[in-house]
Design a protein around this motif. Structure first.
Motif, mmCIF file in Angstrom:
data_model
loop_
_atom_site.group_PDB
_atom_site.id
_atom_site.type_symbol
_atom_site.label_atom_id
_atom_site.label_comp_id
_atom_site.label_asym_id
_atom_site.label_seq_id
_atom_site.Cartn_x
_atom_site.Cartn_y
_atom_site.Cartn_z
ATOM 1 N N PHE A 21 1.204 -4.157 13.837
ATOM 2 C CA PHE A 21 1.768 -3.799 15.138
ATOM 3 C C PHE A 21 3.294 -3.828 15.096
ATOM 4 O O PHE A 21 3.949 -2.905 15.586
ATOM 5 N N CYS A 22 3.871 -4.877 14.519
ATOM 6 C CA CYS A 22 5.342 -4.980 14.459
ATOM 7 C C CYS A 22 5.944 -3.791 13.726
ATOM 8 O O CYS A 22 6.924 -3.200 14.170
ATOM 9 N N THR A 23 5.340 -3.438 12.590
ATOM 10 C CA THR A 23 5.835 -2.299 11.816
ATOM 11 C C THR A 23 5.688 -1.006 12.603
ATOM 12 O O THR A 23 6.626 -0.211 12.697
ATOM 13 N N ALA A 24 4.517 -0.799 13.197
ATOM 14 C CA ALA A 24 4.259 0.438 13.935
ATOM 15 C C ALA A 24 5.144 0.554 15.173
ATOM 16 O O ALA A 24 5.631 1.639 15.509
ATOM 17 N N PHE A 25 5.375 -0.551 15.855
ATOM 18 C CA PHE A 25 6.242 -0.544 17.040
ATOM 19 C C PHE A 25 7.667 -0.181 16.644
ATOM 20 O O PHE A 25 8.331 0.625 17.295
ATOM 21 N N ARG A 26 8.143 -0.763 15.543
ATOM 22 C CA ARG A 26 9.514 -0.492 15.090
ATOM 23 C C ARG A 26 9.664 0.970 14.654
ATOM 24 O O ARG A 26 10.674 1.608 14.936
ATOM 25 N N VAL A 27 8.655 1.514 13.975
ATOM 26 C CA VAL A 27 8.702 2.923 13.568
ATOM 27 C C VAL A 27 8.756 3.825 14.792
ATOM 28 O O VAL A 27 9.501 4.803 14.843
ATOM 29 N N ALA A 28 7.976 3.482 15.818
ATOM 30 C CA ALA A 28 7.896 4.327 17.020
ATOM 31 C C ALA A 28 9.110 4.218 17.921
ATOM 32 O O ALA A 28 9.506 5.196 18.550
ATOM 33 N N GLN A 44 0.235 4.623 23.066
ATOM 34 C CA GLN A 44 0.239 3.201 22.716
ATOM 35 C C GLN A 44 1.566 2.538 23.070
ATOM 36 O O GLN A 44 1.586 1.418 23.576
ATOM 37 N N VAL A 45 2.671 3.241 22.807
ATOM 38 C CA VAL A 45 3.986 2.699 23.164
ATOM 39 C C VAL A 45 4.051 2.468 24.665
ATOM 40 O O VAL A 45 4.496 1.422 25.131
ATOM 41 N N LYS A 46 3.570 3.441 25.431
ATOM 42 C CA LYS A 46 3.604 3.316 26.890
ATOM 43 C C LYS A 46 2.753 2.128 27.350
ATOM 44 O O LYS A 46 3.159 1.368 28.234
ATOM 45 N N ARG A 47 1.599 1.961 26.743
ATOM 46 C CA ARG A 47 0.717 0.857 27.137
ATOM 47 C C ARG A 47 1.382 -0.497 26.871
ATOM 48 O O ARG A 47 1.362 -1.397 27.712
ATOM 49 N N ALA A 96 0.840 -1.197 0.000
ATOM 50 C CA ALA A 96 0.000 0.000 0.000
ATOM 51 C C ALA A 96 0.876 1.248 0.000
ATOM 52 O O ALA A 96 1.894 1.299 0.674
ATOM 53 N N ASN A 97 0.482 2.217 -0.800
ATOM 54 C CA ASN A 97 1.229 3.466 -0.868
ATOM 55 C C ASN A 97 0.934 4.340 0.329
ATOM 56 O O ASN A 97 -0.072 4.177 1.002
ATOM 57 N N GLY A 98 1.814 5.305 0.551
ATOM 58 C CA GLY A 98 1.586 6.235 1.651
ATOM 59 C C GLY A 98 2.438 5.886 2.848
ATOM 60 O O GLY A 98 2.828 4.743 3.029
ATOM 61 N N PRO A 99 2.749 6.880 3.645
ATOM 62 C CA PRO A 99 3.609 6.630 4.799
ATOM 63 C C PRO A 99 2.913 5.800 5.863
ATOM 64 O O PRO A 99 1.716 5.933 6.082
ATOM 65 N N ARG A 100 3.679 4.943 6.509
ATOM 66 C CA ARG A 100 3.155 4.165 7.628
ATOM 67 C C ARG A 100 3.504 4.892 8.904
ATOM 68 O O ARG A 100 4.620 5.347 9.077
ATOM 69 N N ARG A 101 2.575 4.987 9.784
ATOM 70 C CA ARG A 101 2.810 5.678 11.042
ATOM 71 C C ARG A 101 3.108 4.683 12.136
ATOM 72 O O ARG A 101 2.630 3.559 12.118
ATOM 73 N N GLY A 102 3.897 5.136 13.071
ATOM 74 C CA GLY A 102 4.201 4.301 14.220
ATOM 75 C C GLY A 102 3.106 4.427 15.262
ATOM 76 O O GLY A 102 2.108 5.114 15.080
ATOM 77 N N LEU A 103 3.306 3.764 16.368
ATOM 78 C CA LEU A 103 2.379 3.858 17.486
ATOM 79 C C LEU A 103 2.467 5.246 18.102
ATOM 80 O O LEU A 103 3.519 5.882 18.081
#
Length: 196
Positions: free
Chosen positions: A127-134, A95-98, A84-91
Motif C-alpha cells: 500500500f505504501c509503495t502504491a500510494f506513493r506511486v499514485a 482507490q486513491v479517492k477512497r 520482484a521484477n516488473g513495474p509496480r503500479r500505483g493505486l
C-alpha cells in the motif's frame, strides 16, 4: 549507553517477505555486534517517535517498522530474496479517492497504516509503495499536509484556541501540533494567526 529493543511478529516479517520474494519463508541470520548503519538509523528514528504523543507518530512508526523488516530481509537473511521484477503500479484513481476521503473524514483520529491498506485490500508495505506511486507522497506526508491545511483555515477563527485547533486536526498535544506546523509552514501557529 542507551539500548532499544524492538520485537517483530512473525506475521509482519512474513508479509514483507511476500512482497519482495517468491513466497519463501524468511530466515534471518543470528548475529551479535554486527554493524548495520541503515538498520541502526531506522531503530533510532523509531526510538525518537515512541516518545511522541501525536497521532501521526503511530503512522510514521508503522512505516519505519516496514522499512526495518525490509532491511532485515535484505542484509540479514540467510537467502536474500531479490526484489520482484516488473513495474509496480500505483493505486487506481478510485482507490486513491477512497483512501484520501477516509483520511479527510477521520482527520482528527489516530489513523493506522493497516486501516488504510485494508481499504484497498493491500498489505501495508505494498500500500505504501502504491500510494506513493499514485500521489507522489507517502500516506504520512499526505495526511500531514491535509492536517496543516485544515489547521490554517481553522486558525482564521480567533474564537478557537490553538489547543482546540490541534485536537480538531488530529494532534494529541498543542506542542506536537506546533512542532509539525512550524516544520511545514516555517512559523508557529501563534505567529501564523498574528499575521492574518
Amino acid at each position: 549507553m542507551e539500548v532499544s529493543n524492538i520485537f517483530l511478529g512473525h506475521s509482519r516479517l512474513h508479509a514483507c517477505a511476500d512482497q519482495i520474494g517468491n513466497g519463501r519463508e524468511p530466515e534471518l541470520v543470528d548475529r551479535v555486534h554486527f554493524d548495520d548503519p541503515k538498520l541502526f538509523t531506522i531503530m533510532a528514528l523509531i526510538n525518537d517517535e515512541i516518545g511522541s504523543a501525536d497521532a501521526i507518530s503511530h503512522l510514521y512508526i508503522e512505516q519505519l517498522l516496514d522499512l526495518m523488516c525490509l532491511q532485515l530481509l535484505r542484509a540479514h537473511s540467510a537467502a536474500p530474496a531479490p526484489m520482484a521484477n516488473g513495474p509496480r503500479r500505483g493505486l487506481s484513481a478510485r482507490q486513491v479517492k477512497r483512501v484520501t476521503t477516509y483520511m479527510r473524514e477521520n482527520i482528527a483520529e489516530d489513523i493506522r497504516l493497516q486501516e488504510l491498506a485494508a481499504l484497498v485490500n493491500l498489505s501495508r508495505f505494498h500500500f505504501c509503495t502504491a500510494f506513493r506511486v499514485a500521489t507522489g507522497q507517502t500516506p504520512y506526508g499526505w495526511l500531514t499536509r491535509q492536517r496543516i491545511a485544515y489547521a490554517k483555515s481553522l486558525l482564521r477563527d480567533r474564537s478557537l484556541r490553538i489547543s482546540d485547533v490541534a485536537l480538531v486536526v488530529g494532534y494529541e498535544t498543542q506542542s506536537a501540533f506546533a512542532a509539525s506546523f512550524r516544520k511545514a509552514v516555517g512559523i508557529s501557529p501563534t505567529e501564523f494567526r498574528r499575521r492574518l
